[in-house]
Design an enzyme around this catalytic site. Structure first.
Site, short mmCIF file in Angstrom:
data_model
loop_
_atom_site.label_atom_id
_atom_site.label_comp_id
_atom_site.label_asym_id
_atom_site.label_seq_id
_atom_site.Cartn_x
_atom_site.Cartn_y
_atom_site.Cartn_z
N CYS A 113 0.80 -1.23 0.00
CA CYS A 113 0.00 0.00 0.00
C CYS A 113 0.84 1.28 0.00
O CYS A 113 0.31 2.36 -0.27
CB CYS A 113 -0.93 0.02 1.21
SG CYS A 113 -2.16 -1.29 1.17
N HIS A 256 -3.21 7.02 3.21
CA HIS A 256 -3.72 5.80 2.59
C HIS A 256 -5.16 5.60 3.03
O HIS A 256 -5.49 5.75 4.21
CB HIS A 256 -2.87 4.60 3.02
CG HIS A 256 -3.45 3.28 2.66
ND1 HIS A 256 -3.84 2.97 1.38
CD2 HIS A 256 -3.72 2.19 3.42
CE1 HIS A 256 -4.33 1.75 1.36
NE2 HIS A 256 -4.27 1.24 2.58
N ASN A 286 -10.78 1.07 -0.49
CA ASN A 286 -9.33 0.95 -0.35
C ASN A 286 -8.76 0.50 -1.69
O ASN A 286 -8.98 -0.64 -2.12
CB ASN A 286 -9.02 -0.06 0.75
CG ASN A 286 -7.54 -0.24 1.01
OD1 ASN A 286 -6.70 0.06 0.17
ND2 ASN A 286 -7.21 -0.73 2.19
#
Length: 329
Positions: A113, A256, A286
């Site tokens: 990520c 994030h 996400n």
């Protein structure tokens, strides 16, 4: 590092899937997944490929930067999950954008990520060293695949597909700089977030059952929360100290987009005012490594990042790692 972002772009697939439609598909109560995840809707690839999304975002970034693709001499892909294990994704994006053979370097980095931040730092250091002039950095994800819908629907419903890209060049004094980069890794939680198959861990021919079992995404939310709750605030303090910034100096936080609830917790934990956070998780889910550059493009196009703004990028990744960058725009 004296570098500046001169253009950004983002892309999503055509199909938007609401959490309520997923409730109906999975036989869950109406509103269950939205209440459990905070995600209202996300975009999911049907006809589009990961490379299609990457190139769409890259072209928008190049247009925003007012340059042609031929000006790019470095392409770095920072995807959590690649298009294929070998070769890397960046050369294919370079080709699809029309860059001639031998006109640029193209390769991938992977810190799940945090892939965009790692790719951005790598590009910045190469620019600073005089190894290239104009870098295209992208993250593109089809996060809607290999999800554990049967065993962990509340985990699966967190994710959405998308891509984003940025064009980076050297900055003159006063035009912009990376004030600090930092990553810290806690491998004690290595198994908390993973897709085990696709590499060399499980042999497709000799271990077909293990290969199939580990082909789905797995996440232990409680373990990830434990590590984050214990260490993340100290990580942020160290990053700010390296940048020479106080918490109140930060104009915009680009995090994030782990989940809407995770972003709310991060705001409480770190003490940043919620209005300083770019929070798009409820609308897009996400998007793994694409989350940070996607949120960056939203912030730039909404006018939330002005010249001389102090922008703090923050994220967590499988591994488990914390990463951040302090950027003076």
């Amino acid at each position: 590092m004296r570098v500046k972002i001169i253009g950004t772009g983002r892309a999503v697939p055509a199909q938007c899937v609401t959490s309520r439609s997923l409730d109906a598909r999975l036989g869950l109560g109406d509103g269950h997944l939205e209440a459990a995840t905070g995600v209202v809707e996300r975009y999911v690839c049907e006809a589009e490929s990961q490379v299609d999304l990457a190139c769409a975002a890259a072209r928008l970034a190049l247009t925003d930067a007012s340059i042609e693709a031929s000006s790019v001499d470095l392409v770095i892909g920072g995807c959590g999950v690649p298009y294929q294990p070998l070769p890397s994704t960046a050369p294919l994006v370079m080709q699809r954008l029309g860059l001639a053979d031998g006109s640029a370097a193209a390769f991938d980095v992977n810190s799940t990520c945090l892939g965009f931040l790692t790719a951005f730092e790598t590009a910045s250091r190469l620019i600073e060293a005089g190894q290239c002039r104009t870098a295209l950095v992208f993250s593109s994800e089809i996060a809607s695949r290999a999800l554990p819908w049967q065993d962990q629907p509340e985990i699966a419903a967190l994710f959405g597909d998308g891509a984003a890209a940025a064009v980076v060049q050297q900055a003159a004094p006063g035009e912009g700089r990376v004030a600090a980069n930092l990553m810290r890794t806690y491998p004690s939680a290595y198994e908390a977030c993973s897709i085990g198959s696709g590499g060399t861990r499980f042999d497709f021919h000799r271990q077909p059952e293990e290969f199939a079992h580990h082909s789905l995404f797995h996440m232990d939310g409680k373990e990830l929360f434990r590590v984050t709750a214990r260490h993340f605030n100290g990580f942020v303090a160290e990053l700010l100290d390296r940048a020479g910034w106080r918490r109140d100096d930060v104009d915009v936080v680009v995090p994030h987009q782990a989940s809407p609830f995770a972003l709310a917790h991060m705001a409480r934990q770190t003490g940043f005012a919620p209005e300083k956070l770019i929070d798009i998780a409820a609308r897009y889910g996400n998007q793994i490594a694409a989350s940070i550059p996607f949120a960056l493009d939203v912030a730039r196009r909404e006018g939330r990042i002005a010249p001389a703004s102090k922008v703090l990028f923050l994220g967590t990744s499988a591994g488990v790692s914390f990463g951040g960058m302090a950027l003076e725009a």
